[in-house]
Design a protein around this motif. Structure first.
Motif, PDB file in Angstrom:
ATOM      1  N   LYS A  46      -4.605  -3.014  -8.300  1.00 20.48           N
ATOM      2  CA  LYS A  46      -5.368  -2.207  -8.848  1.00 20.48           C
ATOM      3  C   LYS A  46      -5.656  -2.920 -10.163  1.00 20.48           C
ATOM      4  CE  LYS A  46      -4.880   2.406  -8.038  1.00 20.48           C
ATOM      5  NZ  LYS A  46      -5.279   3.901  -8.963  1.00 20.48           N
ATOM      6  N   GLY A  79      -8.343   2.776  -4.573  1.00 26.03           N
ATOM      7  CA  GLY A  79      -7.297   3.580  -3.975  1.00 26.03           C
ATOM      8  C   GLY A  79      -7.178   5.294  -3.653  1.00 26.03           C
ATOM      9  N   ASN A  80      -9.037   5.502  -3.320  1.00 23.08           N
ATOM     10  CA  ASN A  80      -9.346   6.361  -3.464  1.00 23.08           C
ATOM     11  C   ASN A  80     -10.134   6.974  -2.035  1.00 23.08           C
ATOM     12  OD1 ASN A  80     -11.728   5.630  -2.759  1.00 23.08           O
ATOM     13  ND2 ASN A  80     -13.111   6.211  -4.449  1.00 23.08           N
ATOM     14  N   GLY A 127      -2.139   5.767  -3.943  1.00 22.06           N
ATOM     15  CA  GLY A 127      -3.419   5.990  -3.290  1.00 22.06           C
ATOM     16  C   GLY A 127      -3.852   6.222  -2.440  1.00 22.06           C
ATOM     17  N   TYR A 139      -5.826   2.702   0.236  1.00 25.04           N
ATOM     18  CA  TYR A 139      -6.637   1.886  -0.143  1.00 25.04           C
ATOM     19  C   TYR A 139      -7.159   1.439   1.161  1.00 25.04           C
ATOM     20  CZ  TYR A 139      -3.555   1.604  -4.041  1.00 25.04           C
ATOM     21  OH  TYR A 139      -3.140   1.955  -5.349  1.00 25.04           O
TER      22      TYR A 139
END
Length: 885
Positions: free
Chosen positions: A251, A257-258, A287, A289
């Protein structure tokens, strides 16, 4: 001019929000020293140990988030009257000021361990606290200015290339969600922005900004300024390695990461950064990725670990059949790489077609590879596909719904696959194959051909759990151990060792292989591959010794030593000496699921199956119909030339009708020994209405020892020729030991029960002290007797001791033993039921002398009728040996 320092108001932050002013404070720092003095030294020596910070402070001027000032809320914030929790950590900023108007801050994360709260009429409420620091000081640095004064300007140390900026935010102006930072980038100004609202604050007050996507490239940063006048204190920049060293957060490089945004470039930037540092960890916080299907394959470098926080850290491999193959990650020519504690998700639930498939984790020429705690789920191609890997550990991983191979390592050595879970892997769950010059893979550096590369060896597959998979396949196995695995509801072939497939894989002589202590239950019989024949729980198939060899070469008609170590025995002129040192022992093979009372597989409660076999169905998720042959597979199957084969102490139960529990089969060739020293001993076969042990070879130079096996083949009357009366309507349908004429060996101490025939042919075997449990039911109990109960046919030339039981299913004493025959006695038997031909040895040494020259020993008694009478010369005859006296 010298500077004079005095205290200046600091502050205490709770959950990232300023709560109380700090007016008077004291900070203690201590360092434990660890003694390193040795016996040879006369002065003590030390090295630094654990560092600790603690102190006291006075707190005043309380305000809450809305600007109110009341003691009750302060009590809740500081005294924690609602109980102490792990997250009750605060940030204390202790401040000095000097005559040069510079602020000097010390920040520390701490737990408040003692509070004295006091309030008096007309005075400001105050609290005296004692605190214990947790971790290192956040900052103990000089700032060029302090909050509310001139804009700070910070120069990075040593002009390093910095791609991550960490700002220690000590105060953030309310209502200003955007902070605009200006950088001086080698003389060129560039603006970048980030949302620094209060919600961005971490517990330690830090906010991380990524420069890789805002400044661009890796140009050296010469200055960074806050230009909107908000109250932000900035600590000096440091190299990334100064921040816990080698851990790089994806990040920090722009990964969202959604699960929607393509994070490929951000992940690759993090991988590149670790490579620049010389190694480290690429960290995936919780998350999803996404690696888009058209994005380039991720490149992994040496000394790199990919690590997450378990299955909540997910790499989404967006593998679509509409685009050309783009593998997720490749790690060619690397060493010291690891995949730790994260998840990879594919697209097999939406796309089961085998078009434009992309592999997941791949690599060529890899040394020291570890996979620990990784889940790979729903991928359309190989979950892993590494070639020429050495020193490999795959442990505590999960392979779920994989359309092709799970853990695949070709031409690889020192491979340990331990403690993993494989669920619905439609091809080989574990594939470990040697490789030969027919392959298209490039030859590793230092070798002229794959024929010179050491073949796969040093393999351990242990403690894994398999469910609804196609199991373990090793093509060209050397020094391999398969042990302590649990396999349930397997597709066709749970364990396969083979070197006859005629692919550019597996063409290597097989030796030193052990398959021990595995549990295999409910193996399916090719429900989705009607063109295939046979199914086996454990299958070992060895190439014919003469294949590819010239008649003038060793190995064609004589043994050679040492054993062949080449990779390509299918090529003309190559010497093939067969296999050596194969052990299959202490495995449990059973069918536990019924084939009646259910219509489809899902009726068992296990959902659907995933399979990729061809035929009319093709790859996909299926709910097949259950038929009487659904589990009709052979147990242990061995085919080919071998020296030193041991099949022992296995338990097999619930086999299909007319299948074989143990098969040893040879080729119709005359090129030397087919099987030498093949031992089948101490196996237990029950409820297997086909053949117990099948010794099938056209080569008379096969030698067996069949010893101490228990064969109770149809105790539940499942075979259609086994009537409910416990009589057989025909012979030659269920065999205890199926021996092809011409092979030789020894059969001793075996026990058989509930079968139509004990043996098919006496062969060139020596039969000693074997036992048959059955009920003659008024017949001689020899030959082909339709009225016998339990066993119909016993060859007269094969000596079996008959143990008589009650063979009538309507009897209350059904299966109770009536007579265990004497083998030796001091006198003629007087009780029990004996079968015609049984011999009892006289151990008393009886000598009879009826006259001169007629003296003889009574060496025993032979039964001349079948029944329970015991009259000499009617039921028994005396066996004599003249002494000559």
């Amino acid at each position: 001019m010298s500077q004079v320092y005095s205290g200046k108001d600091g502050y205490l932050l709770i959950n990232g929000v300023e709560q109380l002013k700090v007016t008077k404070w004291m900070l203690n720092g201590s360092l434990e020293m660890l003694e390193t003095t040795t016996l040879e030294q006369y002065q003590k020596t030390f090295v630094p140990g654990v560092q600790e910070f603690s102190g006291t402070a006075s707190l005043l001027y309380y305000t809450d988030e809305s600007g109110r000032n009341d003691a009750a809320t302060a009590l809740r914030k500081v005294l924690r009257v609602d109980g102490v929790k792990d997250g009750d950590i605060v940030v204390l900023t202790l401040r000095l000021s000097s005559t040069d108007s510079l602020a000097h801050d010390i920040s520390i994360a701490a737990y408040v361990t003692s509070v004295t709260f006091n309030a008096s009429v007309g005075e400001v409420s105050a609290a005296d606290i004692v605190f214990q620091g947790s971790g290192a000081l956040y900052e103990a640095a000089l700032l060029s200015t302090f909050a509310g004064e001139n804009t700070p300007t910070i120069v990075p140390q040593n002009n390093n290339f910095i791609d991550t900026l960490k700002l220690a935010v000590s105060k953030l102006q309310q209502g200003s969600p955007r902070q605009v930072l200006q950088t001086n980038n080698t003389g060129t100004s560039a603006e970048w922005s980030s949302n620094l609202s209060l919600n961005n604050l971490q517990a330690d007050g830090n906010v991380t900004l990524s420069a890789s996507t805002t400044i661009g490239g890796n140009a050296p940063l010469t200055s960074v300024s806050v230009i909107n006048g908000s109250s932000v204190a900035v600590s000096p920049f440091r190299k990334l390695s100064d921040y816990g060293g080698d851990v790089v957060n994806v990040k920090d490089y722009g990964a969202v990461g959604n699960g929607i945004v393509d994070d490929t470039s951000a992940i690759q930037a993090a991988l590149n950064r670790v490579n620049t540092l010389g190694g480290g960890v690429v960290y995936f916080p919780p998350g999803r990725y996404r690696k888009a299907d058209t994005s380039p394959t991720l490149l992994m470098y040496s000394n790199t670990t990919l690590r997450g926080d378990g299955d909540c850290s997910v790499i989404v491999h967006d593998d679509l059949p509409t685009n050309p193959r783009k593998d997720l990650l490749v790690a060619d020519n690397t060493q010291n790489i690891a995949f730790v504690n994260f998840k990879i998700e594919g697209t097999v639930y939406a796309h089961t077609v085998e078009t434009n498939q992309s592999q997941t984790l791949t690599g060529f020429n890899v040394v020291n590879l570890r996979m620990l705690g990784v889940t790979i789920q729903g991928v359309r191609f190989m979950a892993t596909a590494f070639t020429y890997a050495r020193d490999v550990i795959v442990q505590e991983c999960r392979f779920v719904d994989v359309l092709r191979d799970g853990a695949r390592f070709t031409a690889s050595s020192n491979v340990s696959i331990v403690g993993n879970v494989f669920y619905r892997v439609a091809d080989d769950a574990i594939a470990l194959h040697s490789i030969d010059p027919d392959t298209n893979f490039p030859v590793p550096a230092g070798f002229t051909s794959w024929d010179n590369v050491p073949p796969s060896s040093g393999i351990t597959i242990s403690g894994n759990t398999f469910e609804a998979c196609q199991g373990i396949k090793i093509l060209g196995a050397k020094t391999a151990l398969i042990t302590n695995n649990v396999m349930r509801r397997m597709l066709r072939l749970p364990i396969v060792i083979d070197n006859t497939v005629n692919l550019p894989e597996g063409n290597t002589p097989i030796f030193c292989v052990q398959i021990v202590n595995n549990i295999i239950t409910d193996t399916f019989y090719n429900f989705n591959a009607p063109t295939d024949t046979g199914g086996y729980a454990i299958k070992i198939k060895i190439r014919d010794r003469s294949a590819g060899a010239l008649s003038s070469q060793p190995g064609y008609s004589s043994d050679v030593s040492p054993y062949n170590w080449v990779n390509n025995i299918d090529a003309a002129g190559k010497v093939n000496v067969g296999s050596w040192g194969i052990t299959v022992a202490q495995n449990t093979i059973a069918t536990t699921l019924p084939v009646t009372g259910v219509s489809t597989y899902s009726d068992y409660g296990y959902g659907n199956l995933l399979d990729r076999q061809g035929g009319s169905l093709g790859p996909g998720f299926y709910n097949p119909s259950i038929t009487s042959t659904f589990f009709a597979v052979d147990g242990i199957y061995f085919e080919g030339p071998v020296r030193g084969l041991v099949i022992e102490s296995n338990m097999l139960s619930g086999g299909g009708i007319n299948t074989s529990a143990i098969v040893i089969k040879g080729y119709a060739s005359s090129n030397g020994l087919d099987r030498a020293s093949a031992v089948v001993r101490n196996n237990t076969v029950t409820d297997w209405p086909g053949t117990g042990i099948e010794l099938n070879s056209a080569n008379s130079a096969s030698h067996y020892v069949v010893l101490g096996n228990w064969l109770d083949l149809d105790p539940l009357f499942r075979h259609p020729s086994h009537a409910s009366t416990n009589k057989w309507t025909s012979s030659s349908v269920v065999y205890g030991i199926n021996v092809v004429s011409g092979i030789c060996g020894v059969a001793a101490y075996n026990t058989v029960q509930h079968m139509s025939d004990i043996v098919t042919d006496a062969g060139a075997f020596s039969w000693h002290n074997n036992y048959a449990i059955y009920d003659p039911n008024g017949t001689d109990g020899l030959g082909d007797e339709p009225d016998c109960r339990g066993i119909r046919k016993i060859l007269r030339q094969v000596a079996f001791n008959a143990i008589i039981y009650d063979g009538n299913p309507l009897s209350a004493a059904f299966k109770e033993i009536i007579t265990v025959p004497d083998i030796a006695a001091i006198s003629i038997p007087t009780s029990g039921t004996y079968v015609k031909g049984h011999v009892v040895k006289n151990v008393a040494g009886t000598v009879v002398n009826p006259g001169a020259g007629q003296e003889y020993y009574v060496i025993g008694w032979q039964r001349i009728t079948t029944g329970s009478g015991h009259v000499l010369n009617t039921d028994w005859k005396e066996l004599r040996c003249l002494t000559g006296a």
